[in-house]
Scaffold this motif. Structure first.
Motif, mmCIF file in Angstrom:
data_model
loop_
_atom_site.group_PDB
_atom_site.id
_atom_site.type_symbol
_atom_site.label_atom_id
_atom_site.label_comp_id
_atom_site.label_asym_id
_atom_site.label_seq_id
_atom_site.Cartn_x
_atom_site.Cartn_y
_atom_site.Cartn_z
ATOM 1 N N ILE A 90 17.782 0.893 40.727
ATOM 2 C CA ILE A 90 17.288 0.484 39.707
ATOM 3 C C ILE A 90 18.307 -0.005 38.746
ATOM 4 O O ILE A 90 18.064 -0.443 37.613
ATOM 5 C CB ILE A 90 16.923 1.835 39.012
ATOM 6 N N ALA A 91 19.558 -0.376 39.330
ATOM 7 C CA ALA A 91 20.397 -1.171 38.584
ATOM 8 C C ALA A 91 20.107 -2.620 38.578
ATOM 9 O O ALA A 91 20.383 -3.298 37.582
ATOM 10 C CB ALA A 91 21.953 -1.118 39.158
ATOM 11 N N ASP A 92 19.160 -3.088 39.277
ATOM 12 C CA ASP A 92 18.892 -4.642 39.587
ATOM 13 C C ASP A 92 17.691 -4.741 38.547
ATOM 14 O O ASP A 92 16.492 -3.935 38.571
ATOM 15 C CB ASP A 92 18.148 -4.844 41.013
ATOM 16 N N PRO A 93 17.814 -5.725 37.588
ATOM 17 C CA PRO A 93 16.790 -6.140 36.563
ATOM 18 C C PRO A 93 15.440 -6.376 37.035
ATOM 19 O O PRO A 93 14.385 -6.028 36.704
ATOM 20 C CB PRO A 93 17.400 -7.155 35.741
ATOM 21 N N THR A 94 15.406 -7.095 38.233
ATOM 22 C CA THR A 94 14.075 -7.417 39.213
ATOM 23 C C THR A 94 13.403 -6.248 39.545
ATOM 24 O O THR A 94 12.188 -6.151 39.607
ATOM 25 C CB THR A 94 14.351 -8.445 40.169
ATOM 26 N N ARG A 95 14.292 -5.291 40.025
ATOM 27 C CA ARG A 95 13.514 -4.074 40.713
ATOM 28 C C ARG A 95 12.967 -3.218 39.711
ATOM 29 O O ARG A 95 11.900 -2.402 39.834
ATOM 30 C CB ARG A 95 14.640 -3.204 41.562
ATOM 31 N N ARG A 96 13.940 -2.946 38.499
ATOM 32 C CA ARG A 96 13.108 -2.570 37.305
ATOM 33 C C ARG A 96 12.093 -3.209 36.634
ATOM 34 O O ARG A 96 10.989 -2.286 36.370
ATOM 35 C CB ARG A 96 14.222 -2.454 36.010
ATOM 36 N N ALA A 97 12.051 -4.255 36.928
ATOM 37 C CA ALA A 97 10.591 -5.243 36.353
ATOM 38 C C ALA A 97 9.400 -4.675 37.181
ATOM 39 O O ALA A 97 8.490 -4.406 36.921
ATOM 40 C CB ALA A 97 10.666 -6.504 36.214
ATOM 41 N N ILE A 98 9.794 -4.774 38.541
ATOM 42 C CA ILE A 98 8.885 -4.296 39.523
ATOM 43 C C ILE A 98 8.284 -2.832 39.372
ATOM 44 O O ILE A 98 7.019 -2.530 39.249
ATOM 45 C CB ILE A 98 9.345 -4.354 40.978
ATOM 46 N N LEU A 99 9.117 -1.846 38.869
ATOM 47 C CA LEU A 99 8.737 -0.638 38.662
ATOM 48 C C LEU A 99 7.981 -0.437 37.506
ATOM 49 O O LEU A 99 6.916 0.170 37.302
ATOM 50 C CB LEU A 99 10.085 0.331 38.519
ATOM 51 N N MET A 100 7.991 -1.343 36.393
ATOM 52 C CA MET A 100 7.452 -1.420 35.331
ATOM 53 C C MET A 100 5.919 -1.953 35.537
ATOM 54 O O MET A 100 4.870 -1.417 35.218
ATOM 55 C CB MET A 100 8.054 -2.312 34.232
ATOM 56 N N LEU A 101 5.813 -3.087 36.305
ATOM 57 C CA LEU A 101 4.672 -3.540 36.821
ATOM 58 C C LEU A 101 3.596 -2.639 37.472
ATOM 59 O O LEU A 101 2.546 -2.635 37.199
ATOM 60 C CB LEU A 101 4.811 -4.938 37.811
ATOM 61 N N VAL A 102 4.219 -1.874 38.206
ATOM 62 C CA VAL A 102 3.350 -1.034 39.206
ATOM 63 C C VAL A 102 3.332 0.565 38.427
ATOM 64 O O VAL A 102 2.467 1.273 39.149
ATOM 65 C CB VAL A 102 3.949 -0.946 40.672
ATOM 66 N N ALA A 103 3.752 0.724 37.322
ATOM 67 C CA ALA A 103 3.719 1.826 36.619
ATOM 68 C C ALA A 103 2.343 2.306 36.323
ATOM 69 O O ALA A 103 2.252 3.614 36.493
ATOM 70 C CB ALA A 103 4.714 1.907 35.543
ATOM 71 N N ILE A 160 2.426 -8.843 43.111
ATOM 72 C CA ILE A 160 4.037 -8.497 42.213
ATOM 73 C C ILE A 160 4.689 -9.759 42.452
ATOM 74 O O ILE A 160 5.296 -10.216 41.389
ATOM 75 C CB ILE A 160 4.665 -7.266 43.059
ATOM 76 N N ALA A 161 4.742 -10.474 43.405
ATOM 77 C CA ALA A 161 5.701 -11.614 43.413
ATOM 78 C C ALA A 161 5.108 -12.736 42.411
ATOM 79 O O ALA A 161 5.819 -13.578 42.164
ATOM 80 C CB ALA A 161 5.482 -12.222 44.811
ATOM 81 N N SER A 162 3.658 -12.771 42.309
ATOM 82 C CA SER A 162 3.333 -13.920 41.428
ATOM 83 C C SER A 162 3.826 -13.644 39.869
ATOM 84 O O SER A 162 3.737 -14.648 39.021
ATOM 85 C CB SER A 162 1.923 -13.671 41.227
ATOM 86 N N ASN A 163 4.526 -12.457 39.473
ATOM 87 C CA ASN A 163 5.205 -12.219 38.481
ATOM 88 C C ASN A 163 6.472 -12.764 38.084
ATOM 89 O O ASN A 163 7.310 -12.512 37.131
ATOM 90 C CB ASN A 163 5.124 -10.748 37.787
ATOM 91 N N THR A 188 12.167 -12.754 48.777
ATOM 92 C CA THR A 188 13.067 -12.103 47.929
ATOM 93 C C THR A 188 12.424 -10.957 47.309
ATOM 94 O O THR A 188 12.998 -9.832 47.077
ATOM 95 C CB THR A 188 13.577 -13.039 46.763
ATOM 96 N N VAL A 189 11.309 -11.094 46.687
ATOM 97 C CA VAL A 189 10.260 -9.998 46.152
ATOM 98 C C VAL A 189 10.283 -8.786 47.420
ATOM 99 O O VAL A 189 10.211 -7.709 46.886
ATOM 100 C CB VAL A 189 9.111 -10.573 45.535
ATOM 101 N N SER A 190 9.758 -9.599 48.331
ATOM 102 C CA SER A 190 9.721 -8.443 49.469
ATOM 103 C C SER A 190 11.042 -7.715 49.991
ATOM 104 O O SER A 190 10.679 -6.281 50.201
ATOM 105 C CB SER A 190 9.237 -9.123 50.677
ATOM 106 N N LYS A 191 12.082 -8.166 49.591
ATOM 107 C CA LYS A 191 13.364 -7.388 50.026
ATOM 108 C C LYS A 191 13.567 -6.316 48.779
ATOM 109 O O LYS A 191 13.862 -5.305 49.037
ATOM 110 C CB LYS A 191 14.575 -8.248 49.962
ATOM 111 N N HIS A 192 13.186 -6.684 47.527
ATOM 112 C CA HIS A 192 13.202 -5.748 46.523
ATOM 113 C C HIS A 192 12.438 -4.731 46.815
ATOM 114 O O HIS A 192 12.643 -3.467 46.684
ATOM 115 C CB HIS A 192 12.983 -6.281 45.270
#
Length: 107
Positions: free
Chosen positions: A11-24, A33-36, A43-47
């Protein structure tokens, strides 16, 4: 030995935090998800893999699509762990604020 990633590093990574917010609120596919993001889909798949490995995201198969959704139980565990620290810092900031008010009123 199979080592798991640390949830706090995840969760320290800003992209991963953004992903969590998207799917919340809504489950989403990896493509949605990647389209955002302005990064490549791999890269998004690795996250997504890191978040899934840490159990912050869960996968649900629906036909040919895999939907990612937030694991609220795991998020609550993290929040419960952090809460005593938040309370401690709130108390310290309140004390500092009181000291500053006293100092300001003396001037």
């Amino acid at each position: 030995m199979n080592l798991r990633r640390d949830v706090f590093q995840a969760i320290a990574d800003p992209t991963r935090r953004a992903i969590l917010m998207l799917v919340a609120t809504n489950a989403m596919t990896a493509g949605a998800i990647a389209s955002n993001f302005d990064t490549a889909r791999p890269t998004v798949s690795k996250h997504l893999a890191v978040l899934t490995e840490c159990e912050l995201l869960e996968q649900e198969q629906s036909g040919r699509e895999i939907y990612y959704h937030l694991n609220a139980k795991k998020m609550k565990e993290i929040a419960d762990f952090i809460e005593p620290f938040r309370q401690l810092w709130d108390e310290r900031f309140n004390k500092l604020e009181d000291i500053m008010k006293k100092y300001k009123s003396k001037k």
